[in-house]
Design a protein around this motif. Structure first.
Motif, PDB file in Angstrom:
ATOM      1  N   VAL A 162      33.943  23.291  12.343  1.00 11.72           N
ATOM      2  CA  VAL A 162      34.427  22.069  11.699  1.00 11.72           C
ATOM      3  C   VAL A 162      35.386  21.379  12.667  1.00 11.72           C
ATOM      4  CG1 VAL A 162      35.864  21.161   9.832  1.00 11.72           C
ATOM      5  CG2 VAL A 162      34.174  22.948   9.374  1.00 11.72           C
ATOM      6  N   MET A 163      35.296  20.059  12.694  1.00 11.68           N
ATOM      7  CA  MET A 163      36.237  19.316  13.526  1.00 11.68           C
ATOM      8  C   MET A 163      36.905  18.232  12.687  1.00 11.68           C
ATOM      9  SD  MET A 163      35.513  17.212  16.988  1.00 11.68           S
ATOM     10  CE  MET A 163      36.817  16.314  17.790  1.00 11.68           C
ATOM     11  N   ILE A 164      38.216  18.155  12.812  1.00 15.37           N
ATOM     12  CA  ILE A 164      38.958  17.090  12.117  1.00 15.37           C
ATOM     13  C   ILE A 164      39.815  16.404  13.161  1.00 15.37           C
ATOM     14  CG2 ILE A 164      40.690  16.580  10.368  1.00 15.37           C
ATOM     15  CD1 ILE A 164      39.755  19.119   8.910  1.00 15.37           C
ATOM     16  N   SER A 165      39.650  15.090  13.285  1.00 15.39           N
ATOM     17  CA  SER A 165      40.350  14.436  14.397  1.00 15.39           C
ATOM     18  C   SER A 165      40.686  12.990  14.057  1.00 15.39           C
ATOM     19  CB  SER A 165      39.442  14.497  15.628  1.00 15.39           C
ATOM     20  OG  SER A 165      40.073  13.822  16.695  1.00 15.39           O
ATOM     21  N   GLY A 166      41.860  12.546  14.500  1.00 13.53           N
ATOM     22  CA  GLY A 166      42.203  11.132  14.474  1.00 13.53           C
ATOM     23  C   GLY A 166      42.788  10.622  13.177  1.00 13.53           C
TER      24      GLY A 166
END
Lengths: 260, 235, 413
Positions: C93-97
């Motif tokens: 999972v990626m969470i960014s910005g």
């Protein structure tokens, strides 16, 4: 008063003792810079030395000058000049010329070493102010001692004693007291005891500059407030100035009652 | 007009002046006599404000002058022992005093009178006692003040200088000045004094002219008169 | 041209399975999908969700499949202090910005801006987290990257604040380039192994800038810890490598730059300890090597207590500390050699750069101050100098064999 100040000042500036004092500081400055080879290190060593040396030289010179200029004083007393003017003039003359020797004697080697361009300049100026204040305080104490003692040997002895007391004995007793009563809260006491000794006071000013990290390691709230805020600097400086003013007040009072 | 009113002075337990009342009115030479330790110099120093009395007042021209300093503008003083800062030269000392008093002066005339020219650039510490006393005299006479106080003025002077000194005093007397002198030299008193004040054990024992003193004690000369005075009071 | 075309074709072919079969799912206030939660539930595994600028009032967004969520122009997710914002329980999972703010506070549950549990290969990067209880909370997870986040709390007391980055029972975390302030511990790692912590900045936290408990084989380097309650605490851990970190101005009662408690086999090299109340505080630690550190202008440069063995101090610069060393333990086989001590006053006649007399870093007065702290006010007094001098001439209280036998004449460069 300016006249008297001028005569005392130039009289002293011509005497070999102020040269000696000047040359001594000059040599000390160069020696420290040469041996340490580092500006901050030299200034730290100097800070430790100044708080002990200037009081010693101030008291010894103060007493010596007072006794040696007795003729001059008597000559002036018969002239239409206020007594307080005569003694203030002489006091400012000697304290001023000693401070000047200090500032020049240390200033020249450190300027030559480039203290102006380093970050240490504030510390250095602070050091000179501290030394000058101590000179003014201890010359005043020396004057009081000489006013009370006709006998110059006795006066000289008391002068050395008062220096020894403030520079060494006081702190020894202070330390013993703290160790003996270590189970009691002592922070208020230690601050008060510091305020009562001008040498300790100017040492605290040095500590505030150099050892703030260590001082803040202590738990007491009073210490924290004193050292952690501008209060410490403010209060110590205020007390030091008070230490200058009070002895001068005593000189003025005592000199009015003295027979010549 | 100078008056001492009930002056008491003691150093430690030694009483030096014990209720001195003395008025000096009008010009002339007033000599204070008395044995050693009778309080002559102390009295003079009280007048100058150098010694602070325990009790009593000094009044000049109906003004109390104790603790004041402006009145010293009207006084010239020759101290008993000529002590000066050693590392000043003669001319520097004279200049300094002139600078402090800011009055017109006749120092050059006096330097010539006492032949001090060769010593002007010498340090005071290197001068002989007599030369110092001459410098002392220059300082005392160079301002034209109303009151002149001379404490043992002839000490250490050679005869020529003493003659000059007497001349100076006579001239000043003619100007109507009050001249207060302490001395041990009886011939000086006989020659110069308009009024004699005799001080003994801190009190005034006699005040009057030379003639009055001799008449009172049935003596043919002053020395006798003084001796009699002493014997009577010590008996 | 032909070559370029064929290259593009090949590239597309390779990227096709990675980019996914569909276009990214877009969320914005005027889009069909106006909430992130709705987008997440609609997304399939491997999908990318693009969130446009705006403010979204959402919390406890559960992510249970491998997806990428990217904020465009820093959209704000306001948790309204109701709970966590993202709850990740899936791999990759990626969470960014994002700007994630107002995380809930609770005495019983650890709410976080991003809560990751039982997951691996996650990335949390370039987020701004404000007014959080916990910033990033990682439990029983591995192979994660936490990079370039700015995390701040509003805490001024320990009991109602959480940690900026909190790792528990995890491994292989890469924590880089984060800025963390006003929390309890900036970074807290408990049972976290084989991880790297680098280039982070942690300041103004109530307790520690960085805190290790029962964690092994971790590296932390080039971080800055300043003006925290204390700098870094390493406790009950093994094989921790600490290099090139800056420990500045950790001031206060019992404050220190670095605390080592019951740790083994660590290396502490090329760090800068500047103006801390205590530079390094060592309590029962073994086989630690201290090399080429700058320890300057601290109250106490090093305080050693408890059973310590085989600690080696060499090539360190001890400059202008109020006290160089406080030593409350047996000498054992700990060694000091070839360090630079600014308070050394010996000489070097043979000009080999090493002082001819040994240096004794423990002063009698430091014992006195340890016993009666108020006496610190007598520091630098003439009397104390005399006391120290007489003790150095004939040691009575200070251990005779505690000395740097080869003190350097000039600071180690």
């Amino acid at each position: 008063m300016l006249n008297i100040l001028r005569y005392s000042f130039f009289d002293l500036m011509r005497s070999r003792w102020s040269y000696f004092y000047f040359v001594f500081y000059l040599a000390l400055g160069f020696a420290l810079l040469f041996l340490n080879n580092s500006l901050p290190k030299a200034i730290i060593t100097l800070m430790n030395l100044i708080v002990v040396l200037t009081p010693l030289i101030g008291t010894v010179f103060g007493v010596m000058y007072f006794y040696n200029s007795r003729e001059f004083t008597e000559l002036l007393l018969a002239q239409p000049i206020k007594r307080s003017t005569i003694f203030m003039g002489q006091y400012l003359g000697i304290a001023g010329s000693l401070s000047l020797s200090l500032v020049l004697g240390l200033g020249i080697p450190f300027l030559a070493y480039g203290v102006m361009l380093s970050g240490e300049i504030t510390n250095f100026i602070f050091l000179l102010i501290d030394g000058a204040l101590l000179t003014f305080i201890f010359v005043a104490l020396a004057f009081i001692l000489s006013l009370y003692n006709e006998n110059r040997i006795k006066g000289f002895g008391y002068a050395i004693l008062i220096w020894l007391f403030f520079a060494v004995i006081y702190d020894g007793l202070f330390l013993i007291f703290l160790l003996v009563f270590e189970n009691y809260p002592l922070d208020k006491f230690s601050l008060a005891a510091t305020m009562l000794n001008p040498i300790d006071l100017s040492r605290i000013l040095v500590l505030l500059k150099l050892d703030i990290s260590a001082l803040l390691g202590y738990t007491g709230a009073v210490f924290q407030q004193f050292f952690g805020t501008a209060m410490g600097l403010f209060l110590s400086t205020f007390m030091l100035v008070l230490w200058c003013v009070l002895p001068v007040g005593i000189i003025l009072r005592v000199c009015k009652k003295k027979d010549f | 007009m100078i008056s001492f009113q009930n002056i008491h002075k003691q150093y430690g337990r030694v009483k030096v002046l014990n209720g001195v009342d003395l008025g000096l009115s009008g010009g002339g030479v007033h000599t204070i006599l008395g044995p050693n330790g009778s309080g002559k110099t102390t009295l003079i120093k009280i007048l100058l404000g150098m010694v602070i009395p325990q009790k009593g007042e000094v009044v000049i021209d109906s003004k109390i002058v104790n603790g004041k300093w402006e009145y010293r503008n009207d006084i010239d003083y020759l101290p008993q022992i000529a002590r000066f800062p050693d590392n000043l030269s003669v001319s520097e000392l004279i200049k300094m005093i002139i600078h402090l008093r800011k009055k017109s002066n006749r120092s050059e005339e006096l330097i010539r009178l006492f032949k001090l020219e060769p010593f002007l650039d010498q340090k005071l510490g290197n001068l002989s006692g007599g030369t110092r006393q001459k410098v002392n005299l220059v300082l005392a006479f160079m301002f034209d003040s109303r009151i002149i106080i001379l404490d043992e003025p002839t000490t250490g002077l050679d005869p020529v200088a003493v003659v000059h000194l007497k001349e100076l005093i006579r001239k000043e007397r003619l100007k109507g000045k009050i001249i207060l002198v302490t001395t041990h030299i009886m011939s000086f008193v006989e020659e110069m004094a308009d009024q004699i004040i005799f001080l003994l054990e801190g009190k005034i024992y006699f005040k009057g002219t030379n003639e009055e003193l001799r008449a009172k004690n049935n003596s043919k000369n002053l020395e006798h008169a003084i001796a009699t005075l002493l014997e009577v009071n010590h008996a | 041209m032909n070559f370029f075309k064929s290259c593009c074709t090949i590239l597309l072919f390779i990227l096709y399975p990675i980019l996914g079969t569909s276009q990214p799912i877009t969320v914005c206030s005027t889009c069909p999908l106006q909430s992130i939660e709705a987008a997440v539930s609609k997304a399939e595994a491997g999908a990318t969700i693009l969130v446009k600028a705006g403010t979204y009032q959402e919390h406890d967004i559960a992510i249970t499949k491998p997806i990428t969520i990217i904020g465009q122009d820093t959209p704000t997710i306001d948790g309204e202090e109701k709970g966590s914002i993202f709850r990740v329980n899936a791999d990759s999972v990626m969470i960014s910005g994002f700007r994630l703010k107002n995380v809930g506070f609770s005495h019983t549950t650890n709410y976080a801006a991003v809560h990751v549990f039982e997951s691996s290969d996650f990335t949390i990067s370039k987020n701004i987290m404000e007014n959080v209880f916990f910033g990033i909370l990682i439990e029983r997870s591995k192979h994660g990257e936490i990079n370039g986040n700015m995390i701040s709390g509003e805490s001024d007391a320990e009991f109602y604040s959480g940690n900026g980055i909190h790792g528990w029972n995890s491994s292989h975390l890469m924590i880089f380039n984060n800025k963390i302030t006003a929390l309890r511990d900036g970074i807290y790692l408990e049972f976290v192994d084989d991880s790297e912590i680098a280039e982070n900045e942690s300041w103004g936290n109530v307790r520690y800038g960085l805190h290790f408990m029962f964690s092994n084989r971790d590296n932390y380097y080039n971080n800055e810890f300043r003006e925290n309650g204390s700098g870094v605490a390493v406790m009950f851990s093994k094989f921790i490598n600490m290099r090139g970190n800056r420990f500045y101005k950790n001031w206060g009662t019992a404050s220190f730059g670095l605390l080592l408690k019951e740790i083994y086999d660590a290396e502490i090299e090329e760090n800068d300890f500047y103006q801390n109340t205590v530079g390094i505080k060592v309590d029962g630690s073994t086989r630690i090597s201290y090399k080429r550190n700058n320890i300057r202008e601290n109250g106490w440069a090093v305080k050693i207590a408890g059973g310590c063995y085989t600690n080696i101090f060499t090539q360190n610069n001890f400059s202008y500390n109020s006290f160089d060393l406080s030593y409350n333990s047996k000498m054992n086989d700990n060694k000091f050699y070839e360090n630079y001590w600014s308070s050394y006053t010996g000489y070097d006649l043979d000009k080999d750069g090493i002082g001819d007399l040994p240096f004794r870093p423990v002063k009698l007065f430091s014992y006195v101050v340890n016993r009666t702290p108020e006496t610190v006010i007598l520091l630098r007094s003439f009397f104390v100098d005399i006391l120290n001098f007489s003790e150095s001439v004939s040691p009575v209280f200070t251990p005779d064999n505690l000395a740097d036998s080869k003190p350097l004449m000039k600071p180690y460069q």
